[in-house]
Design an enzyme around this catalytic site. Structure first.
Site, mmCIF file in Angstrom:
data_model
loop_
_atom_site.group_PDB
_atom_site.id
_atom_site.type_symbol
_atom_site.label_atom_id
_atom_site.label_comp_id
_atom_site.label_asym_id
_atom_site.label_seq_id
_atom_site.Cartn_x
_atom_site.Cartn_y
_atom_site.Cartn_z
ATOM 1 N N LEU A 62 -71.091 -35.947 -12.248
ATOM 2 C CA LEU A 62 -70.053 -36.439 -11.336
ATOM 3 C C LEU A 62 -70.700 -36.886 -10.037
ATOM 4 C CD1 LEU A 62 -67.303 -33.793 -12.057
ATOM 5 C CD2 LEU A 62 -67.135 -36.253 -12.489
ATOM 6 N N HIS B 91 -81.212 -35.106 -1.930
ATOM 7 C CA HIS B 91 -80.017 -34.470 -2.536
ATOM 8 C C HIS B 91 -80.443 -33.711 -3.789
ATOM 9 C CE1 HIS B 91 -75.548 -34.578 -3.543
ATOM 10 N NE2 HIS B 91 -76.101 -33.894 -4.520
ATOM 11 N N LYS C 124 -72.110 -30.154 3.917
ATOM 12 C CA LYS C 124 -71.689 -30.875 2.716
ATOM 13 C C LYS C 124 -70.185 -30.772 2.532
ATOM 14 C CE LYS C 124 -72.115 -33.044 -1.196
ATOM 15 N NZ LYS C 124 -72.770 -32.723 -2.443
ATOM 16 N N ALA D 131 -70.653 -30.658 -15.423
ATOM 17 C CA ALA D 131 -71.205 -31.918 -14.919
ATOM 18 C C ALA D 131 -72.558 -31.648 -14.279
ATOM 19 C CB ALA D 131 -70.262 -32.522 -13.896
ATOM 20 N N HIS E 134 -77.959 -27.234 -15.681
ATOM 21 C CA HIS E 134 -77.005 -26.300 -16.298
ATOM 22 C C HIS E 134 -77.621 -25.881 -17.622
ATOM 23 C CE1 HIS E 134 -73.452 -27.079 -13.734
ATOM 24 N NE2 HIS E 134 -73.879 -28.325 -13.687
ATOM 25 N N HIS F 13 -75.018 -39.806 -3.925
ATOM 26 C CA HIS F 13 -75.034 -40.271 -5.320
ATOM 27 C C HIS F 13 -74.009 -41.365 -5.591
ATOM 28 C CE1 HIS F 13 -71.920 -37.212 -5.327
ATOM 29 N NE2 HIS F 13 -72.781 -36.223 -5.374
ATOM 30 N N ASP G 76 -80.000 -35.728 -7.084
ATOM 31 C CA ASP G 76 -78.856 -34.956 -7.587
ATOM 32 C C ASP G 76 -79.232 -34.168 -8.845
ATOM 33 O OD1 ASP G 76 -76.331 -33.893 -7.429
ATOM 34 O OD2 ASP G 76 -75.368 -35.537 -8.490
ATOM 35 N N HIS H 78 -69.592 -35.685 -1.011
ATOM 36 C CA HIS H 78 -69.291 -35.988 -2.414
ATOM 37 C C HIS H 78 -68.036 -36.856 -2.362
ATOM 38 C CE1 HIS H 78 -69.220 -35.104 -6.822
ATOM 39 N NE2 HIS H 78 -68.031 -35.658 -6.622
ATOM 40 N N ASN I 244 -73.692 -25.557 -3.231
ATOM 41 C CA ASN I 244 -72.597 -25.183 -4.149
ATOM 42 C C ASN I 244 -73.033 -24.091 -5.125
ATOM 43 O OD1 ASN I 244 -74.277 -27.085 -5.454
ATOM 44 N ND2 ASN I 244 -72.642 -27.771 -6.812
ATOM 45 N N HIS J 122 -79.947 -29.913 -6.244
ATOM 46 C CA HIS J 122 -79.369 -28.598 -6.577
ATOM 47 C C HIS J 122 -80.474 -27.714 -7.134
ATOM 48 C CE1 HIS J 122 -75.205 -30.071 -6.186
ATOM 49 N NE2 HIS J 122 -75.764 -31.215 -6.537
ATOM 50 N N LEU J 123 -80.761 -26.639 -6.420
ATOM 51 C CA LEU J 123 -81.830 -25.734 -6.866
ATOM 52 C C LEU J 123 -81.297 -24.488 -7.552
ATOM 53 C CD1 LEU J 123 -84.482 -25.822 -3.999
ATOM 54 C CD2 LEU J 123 -84.764 -26.615 -6.351
ATOM 55 N N ARG J 124 -79.976 -24.257 -7.441
ATOM 56 C CA ARG J 124 -79.362 -23.048 -8.018
ATOM 57 C C ARG J 124 -79.974 -21.786 -7.405
ATOM 58 N NH1 ARG J 124 -75.732 -26.690 -9.358
ATOM 59 N NH2 ARG J 124 -75.930 -27.612 -11.416
HETATM 60 O O1 DOR Z 1 -72.898 -33.847 -11.763
HETATM 61 C C1 DOR Z 1 -72.885 -33.128 -10.793
HETATM 62 N N1 DOR Z 1 -73.419 -31.890 -10.811
HETATM 63 N N2 DOR Z 1 -72.314 -33.579 -9.681
HETATM 64 C C2 DOR Z 1 -72.126 -32.799 -8.622
HETATM 65 O O2 DOR Z 1 -71.562 -33.262 -7.673
HETATM 66 C C3 DOR Z 1 -72.537 -31.382 -8.637
HETATM 67 C C4 DOR Z 1 -73.582 -31.139 -9.622
HETATM 68 C C5 DOR Z 1 -73.788 -29.676 -9.926
HETATM 69 O O3 DOR Z 1 -73.888 -28.886 -8.996
HETATM 70 O O4 DOR Z 1 -73.841 -29.330 -11.103
HETATM 71 ZN ZN ZN Z 2 -75.045 -33.097 -6.047
#
Ligand code: DOR
Ligand code: ZN
Length: 360
Positions: free
Chosen positions: A221, A15, A101, A265, A253, A176, A249, A138, A43, A17-19
């Site tokens: 989150l 799991h 997802k 988050a 940011h 998560h 996860d 999620h 996302n 997030h690579l952006r």
């Molecule tokens: O804390 C989080 N950040 N929870 C998520 O479900 C998404 C993630 C994000 O993409 O920033």
């Molecule tokens: Zn996530």
């Protein structure tokens, strides 16, 4: 005698997030230096909703700098109220889509286009069940009358339990997990139900975020819960439950987006993830279980081979950098990693050659 060196099969991140864009370029190497494969979350803004989106995103990941590590992204589609079951079938059959997802609408970062009501996607889920495409969830409700600390437990009761009953062949990963309720639900559940656990939910609890001043870099989150929930997570991973495995996860940011009037988050843990897991497993006296959690159980659940290479960790104190430069652009120039400024005892020394059989 305590171990000084740990050689495990190379792990995967189930799991991540690579952006995209400059952020992707800046963060990918932190993952690829350790993990051989990762399930990449969809996302983005706009989200990855079509096979074409997923294939293009996979190409951008392929082209981004990896610091030398071999790395395979496993792509996901973002479900919306309007997802066409045919699109999933097309992507899965073409080998582009690994899983889908489910973000309940407005549950987290970039989830505005998420699913407003699970009933809207019953046709999609039925098709996934028939094709055996895993549904990654999620697991939080977003109803205004539900307290933010209760969102996961209420989701399990109101949405997940009925879903598993209605779709008896559906493979599900509750991502998560953060509560004892989730631990109990997954461990008592069927073989087709699994969960991922992050480093931060094993290491921190809500007092760390709110008890001594507000710590925006610990906000994620599902939000950190009470210590007893963290301890339930620790117990289940230390016990070596085969359907509970690694998913960082990691969610970068920009510092400006975290330290804001309405902070985002997400915790960027990729630069410290394996080191953090090793620290927790050692604290629990369970270092011999780390390899299964990190490198075997996820692959087994997904029906993939384990990696051939190994990962070498050594006991060598190092201090986590305060920030990582992500260049210019809208995200504010820098991200702050999980455990920034703290000293960890375990360090990743590198990737080793293929190993035959168990290495621990
Ligand atoms: O804390 C989080 N950040 N929870 C998520 O479900 C998404 C993630 C994000 O993409 O920033
Ligand atoms: Zn996530």
């Amino acid at each position: 005698m305590s171990e000084e060196r740990l050689v495990i099969r190379r792990p995967d991140d189930w799991h991540l997030h690579l952006r995209d864009g400059a952020m992707l370029e800046a963060v990918l190497a932190a993952t690829a230096r350790v993990f051989a494969r990762a399930v990449v979350m969809p996302n983005l803004a706009p989200p990855v909703v079509t096979v074409r989106d997923a294939a293009a995103y996979r190409n951008r990941i392929g082209a981004a700098p990896k610091g030398g590590g071999r790395f395979t992204p496993l792509m996901t589609l973002y479900l919306t109220d309007d997802t066409d079951p045919e699109e999933i079938a097309k992507g899965y059959n073409a080998g582009v889509v690994f899983a889908c997802k489910l973000y309940p609408q407005n549950a987290t970062t970039n989830s505005q286009s998420g699913v407003s009501d699970i009933d809207r996607i019953r046709g999609v889920i039925a098709r996934m069940e028939a094709l055996d495409v895993p549904l990654l969830i999620h697991g939080e409700v977003t109803d205004d009358d539900v307290d933010v600390f209760d969102r996961e437990a209420v989701f399990i009761e109101r949405v997940l339990a009925p879903l598993l009953q209605d779709f008896p062949g559906l493979r599900v990963v509750l991502e998560h997990i953060t509560t004892k309720e989730a631990v109990d639900f997954v461990t008592e559940g069927p073989a087709r139900l699994a969960a991922t656990v992050t480093p931060h939910h094993l290491m921190a609890e809500r007092n760390d975020m709110l008890g001594y001043g507000i710590r925006p870099h610990l906000f994620c989150l599902p939000v950190l819960k009470r210590a007893r929930h963290r301890d339930a997570l620790r117990r289940i991973v230390a016990a070596g439950h085969p359907r509970v495995f690694l998913g960082t996860d990691s969610a970068p940011h920009g510092i400006g987006d975290k330290q804001a009037l309405c902070g985002c988050a997400g915790i960027f843990n990729a630069p410290v993830a394996m080191e953090a897991y090793a620290t927790v497993f050692e604290e629990m006296g369970a270092l011999d279980r780390l390899e299964n959690f990190a490198s075997h159980f996820g692959a087994e659940f997904y029906g993939l081979p384990v990696n051939e290479e190994t990962l070498i960790l050594e006991r060598a104190p190092w201090t986590v950098p305060e920030s990582l430069d992500v260049g210019g652009g809208a995200n504010g120039g820098a991200v702050r990693p999980f455990l920034a400024g703290e000293t960890l005892n375990w360090r990743v020394a590198g990737i080793g050659p293929p190993s035959k059989g168990p290495v621990l």
